[in-house]
Design a protein around this motif. Structure first.
Motif, PDB file in Angstrom:
ATOM      1  N   ASN A  51      -7.791 -34.725  25.642  1.00  0.00           N
ATOM      2  CA  ASN A  51      -6.469 -34.650  24.963  1.00  0.00           C
ATOM      3  C   ASN A  51      -6.346 -35.410  23.798  1.00  0.00           C
ATOM      4  OD1 ASN A  51      -5.952 -32.591  26.371  1.00  0.00           O
ATOM      5  ND2 ASN A  51      -4.990 -33.923  27.959  1.00  0.00           N
ATOM      6  N   ILE A  52      -6.805 -36.505  23.636  1.00  0.00           N
ATOM      7  CA  ILE A  52      -6.882 -37.734  22.511  1.00  0.00           C
ATOM      8  C   ILE A  52      -7.365 -37.422  21.537  1.00  0.00           C
ATOM      9  CG2 ILE A  52      -6.646 -40.006  21.699  1.00  0.00           C
ATOM     10  CD1 ILE A  52      -5.168 -40.808  24.425  1.00  0.00           C
ATOM     11  N   LYS A  53      -8.894 -36.710  21.808  1.00  0.00           N
ATOM     12  CA  LYS A  53     -10.209 -36.901  20.910  1.00  0.00           C
ATOM     13  C   LYS A  53      -9.422 -35.259  20.003  1.00  0.00           C
ATOM     14  CE  LYS A  53     -14.053 -36.749  22.021  1.00  0.00           C
ATOM     15  NZ  LYS A  53     -15.573 -36.736  23.002  1.00  0.00           N
ATOM     16  N   LYS A  54      -8.264 -33.965  20.789  1.00  0.00           N
ATOM     17  CA  LYS A  54      -8.240 -32.808  20.069  1.00  0.00           C
ATOM     18  C   LYS A  54      -6.644 -33.516  19.414  1.00  0.00           C
ATOM     19  CE  LYS A  54      -9.554 -29.828  23.333  1.00  0.00           C
ATOM     20  NZ  LYS A  54      -9.810 -28.232  23.472  1.00  0.00           N
ATOM     21  N   ASN A  55      -6.095 -34.397  19.699  1.00  0.00           N
ATOM     22  CA  ASN A  55      -5.186 -34.360  18.427  1.00  0.00           C
ATOM     23  C   ASN A  55      -5.758 -34.782  17.643  1.00  0.00           C
ATOM     24  OD1 ASN A  55      -3.329 -33.523  20.348  1.00  0.00           O
ATOM     25  ND2 ASN A  55      -2.678 -35.193  21.383  1.00  0.00           N
ATOM     26  N   ILE A  56      -6.728 -36.438  17.484  1.00  0.00           N
ATOM     27  CA  ILE A  56      -6.896 -36.527  16.565  1.00  0.00           C
ATOM     28  C   ILE A  56      -7.579 -35.492  15.433  1.00  0.00           C
ATOM     29  CG2 ILE A  56      -9.158 -38.250  15.955  1.00  0.00           C
ATOM     30  CD1 ILE A  56      -8.464 -39.871  18.427  1.00  0.00           C
ATOM     31  N   ALA A  57      -8.116 -34.703  16.037  1.00  0.00           N
ATOM     32  CA  ALA A  57      -8.922 -33.597  15.116  1.00  0.00           C
ATOM     33  C   ALA A  57      -7.471 -33.260  14.052  1.00  0.00           C
ATOM     34  CB  ALA A  57      -9.695 -32.790  15.404  1.00  0.00           C
ATOM     35  N   ARG A  58      -6.610 -32.443  15.240  1.00  0.00           N
ATOM     36  CA  ARG A  58      -5.658 -31.823  14.811  1.00  0.00           C
ATOM     37  C   ARG A  58      -4.804 -32.873  13.434  1.00  0.00           C
ATOM     38  NH1 ARG A  58      -4.176 -30.826  20.594  1.00  0.00           N
ATOM     39  NH2 ARG A  58      -4.589 -28.352  20.702  1.00  0.00           N
ATOM     40  N   ILE A  59      -4.755 -34.001  13.121  1.00  0.00           N
ATOM     41  CA  ILE A  59      -4.058 -34.372  12.234  1.00  0.00           C
ATOM     42  C   ILE A  59      -4.567 -35.197  11.972  1.00  0.00           C
ATOM     43  CG2 ILE A  59      -3.858 -36.822  11.868  1.00  0.00           C
ATOM     44  CD1 ILE A  59      -2.548 -37.362  14.740  1.00  0.00           C
ATOM     45  N   GLN A  60      -6.009 -35.118  11.885  1.00  0.00           N
ATOM     46  CA  GLN A  60      -7.606 -35.066  10.555  1.00  0.00           C
ATOM     47  C   GLN A  60      -7.102 -33.420   9.956  1.00  0.00           C
ATOM     48  OE1 GLN A  60     -10.812 -36.054  12.846  1.00  0.00           O
ATOM     49  NE2 GLN A  60     -10.851 -38.098  12.116  1.00  0.00           N
ATOM     50  N   THR A  61      -6.898 -32.492  10.511  1.00  0.00           N
ATOM     51  CA  THR A  61      -7.051 -31.403  10.052  1.00  0.00           C
ATOM     52  C   THR A  61      -6.256 -31.200   9.382  1.00  0.00           C
ATOM     53  OG1 THR A  61      -7.847 -29.933  11.896  1.00  0.00           O
ATOM     54  CG2 THR A  61      -6.889 -28.986  10.067  1.00  0.00           C
ATOM     55  N   VAL A  62      -4.463 -31.640   9.561  1.00  0.00           N
ATOM     56  CA  VAL A  62      -3.135 -31.533   8.653  1.00  0.00           C
ATOM     57  C   VAL A  62      -3.476 -32.040   7.149  1.00  0.00           C
ATOM     58  CG1 VAL A  62      -0.516 -32.407   8.830  1.00  0.00           C
ATOM     59  CG2 VAL A  62      -1.444 -31.441  11.004  1.00  0.00           C
ATOM     60  N   LEU A  63      -3.949 -33.672   7.591  1.00  0.00           N
ATOM     61  CA  LEU A  63      -3.817 -34.616   6.808  1.00  0.00           C
ATOM     62  C   LEU A  63      -5.115 -33.748   5.433  1.00  0.00           C
ATOM     63  CD1 LEU A  63      -5.085 -38.240   8.088  1.00  0.00           C
ATOM     64  CD2 LEU A  63      -2.928 -37.456   6.427  1.00  0.00           C
ATOM     65  N   LYS A  64      -6.688 -33.048   5.941  1.00  0.00           N
ATOM     66  CA  LYS A  64      -6.603 -32.799   4.814  1.00  0.00           C
ATOM     67  C   LYS A  64      -6.164 -31.865   4.433  1.00  0.00           C
ATOM     68  CE  LYS A  64     -11.323 -31.835   5.732  1.00  0.00           C
ATOM     69  NZ  LYS A  64     -12.916 -31.694   6.012  1.00  0.00           N
ATOM     70  N   GLU A  65      -5.861 -30.743   4.936  1.00  0.00           N
ATOM     71  CA  GLU A  65      -4.532 -29.572   4.153  1.00  0.00           C
ATOM     72  C   GLU A  65      -4.058 -30.414   3.301  1.00  0.00           C
ATOM     73  OE1 GLU A  65      -2.777 -27.446   7.730  1.00  0.00           O
ATOM     74  OE2 GLU A  65      -4.429 -26.405   8.577  1.00  0.00           O
ATOM     75  N   LYS A  66      -3.132 -31.094   3.637  1.00  0.00           N
ATOM     76  CA  LYS A  66      -1.989 -32.023   2.860  1.00  0.00           C
ATOM     77  C   LYS A  66      -3.056 -32.036   1.229  1.00  0.00           C
ATOM     78  CE  LYS A  66       2.165 -33.252   6.134  1.00  0.00           C
ATOM     79  NZ  LYS A  66       2.775 -34.071   6.214  1.00  0.00           N
ATOM     80  N   ARG A  67      -3.549 -32.659   1.527  1.00  0.00           N
ATOM     81  CA  ARG A  67      -4.199 -33.399   0.387  1.00  0.00           C
ATOM     82  C   ARG A  67      -5.014 -32.209   0.243  1.00  0.00           C
ATOM     83  NH1 ARG A  67      -7.723 -37.481   4.183  1.00  0.00           N
ATOM     84  NH2 ARG A  67      -6.181 -39.041   4.121  1.00  0.00           N
ATOM     85  N   ARG A  68      -5.326 -30.654   0.548  1.00  0.00           N
ATOM     86  CA  ARG A  68      -6.069 -29.677  -0.579  1.00  0.00           C
ATOM     87  C   ARG A  68      -4.759 -29.427  -1.290  1.00  0.00           C
ATOM     88  NH1 ARG A  68     -10.469 -26.351   3.294  1.00  0.00           N
ATOM     89  NH2 ARG A  68     -12.222 -27.923   2.723  1.00  0.00           N
ATOM     90  N   ALA A  69      -3.547 -29.064  -0.642  1.00  0.00           N
ATOM     91  CA  ALA A  69      -2.740 -28.727  -1.150  1.00  0.00           C
ATOM     92  C   ALA A  69      -2.069 -29.460  -2.407  1.00  0.00           C
ATOM     93  CB  ALA A  69      -1.161 -28.042  -0.005  1.00  0.00           C
ATOM     94  N   GLY A  70      -2.233 -31.002  -2.419  1.00  0.00           N
ATOM     95  CA  GLY A  70      -1.897 -31.515  -3.632  1.00  0.00           C
ATOM     96  C   GLY A  70      -2.782 -30.729  -4.809  1.00  0.00           C
ATOM     97  N   LYS A  71      -3.718 -30.965  -4.568  1.00  0.00           N
ATOM     98  CA  LYS A  71      -5.001 -30.741  -5.350  1.00  0.00           C
ATOM     99  C   LYS A  71      -4.680 -29.316  -6.764  1.00  0.00           C
ATOM    100  CE  LYS A  71      -7.961 -33.573  -3.599  1.00  0.00           C
ATOM    101  NZ  LYS A  71     -10.130 -33.891  -3.117  1.00  0.00           N
ATOM    102  N   ALA A  72      -4.388 -28.459  -5.507  1.00  0.00           N
ATOM    103  CA  ALA A  72      -4.095 -27.246  -5.914  1.00  0.00           C
ATOM    104  C   ALA A  72      -2.926 -27.044  -7.557  1.00  0.00           C
ATOM    105  CB  ALA A  72      -3.930 -25.962  -4.657  1.00  0.00           C
TER     106      ALA A  72
END
Length: 72
Positions: A51-72
Motif C-alpha cells: 500500500n505504501i509503495k502504491k501511495n508513493i507512486a500515486r504521489i509521484q504521478t500527481v507531482l508529474k501531472e502538476k509539473r506538466r500542467a505548469g509547462k503547458a
C-alpha cells in the motif's frame, strides 16, 4: 477499497508541491521502517508495504501531472 484510493487521490491533488514532497518523504521513511521489520521478522501487516509503495507512486504521478500542467 476504491473509496479509500479515491479519497487519497482527492487529498493529494489538493496539496501543494511542497506538501506532496513532504508526504513522499514520510512514506519513504515508513517504507524503510517496514522493510527493516521484514528483515528482523517483526512485521505484522505485510500488505502495508504494498500500500505504501502504491501511495508513493500515486504521489509521484500527481507531482508529474502538476509539473506538466505548469509547462503547458
Amino acid at each position: 477499497m476504491a473509496h479509500k484510493r479515491n479519497d487519497f487521490l482527492k487529498e493529494i491533488r489538493g496539496l501543494s508541491d511542497e506538501e506532496l514532497q513532504q508526504k513522499l518523504n514520510e512514506l519513504r521513511s515508513e517504507l524503510i521502517r517496514l522493510r527493516t521489520q521484514v528483515v528482523t521478522g517483526t512485521i505484522k501487516d505485510t500488505m502495508a508495504i504494498r500500500n505504501i509503495k502504491k501511495n508513493i507512486a500515486r504521489i509521484q504521478t500527481v507531482l508529474k501531472e502538476k509539473r506538466r500542467a505548469g509547462k503547458a
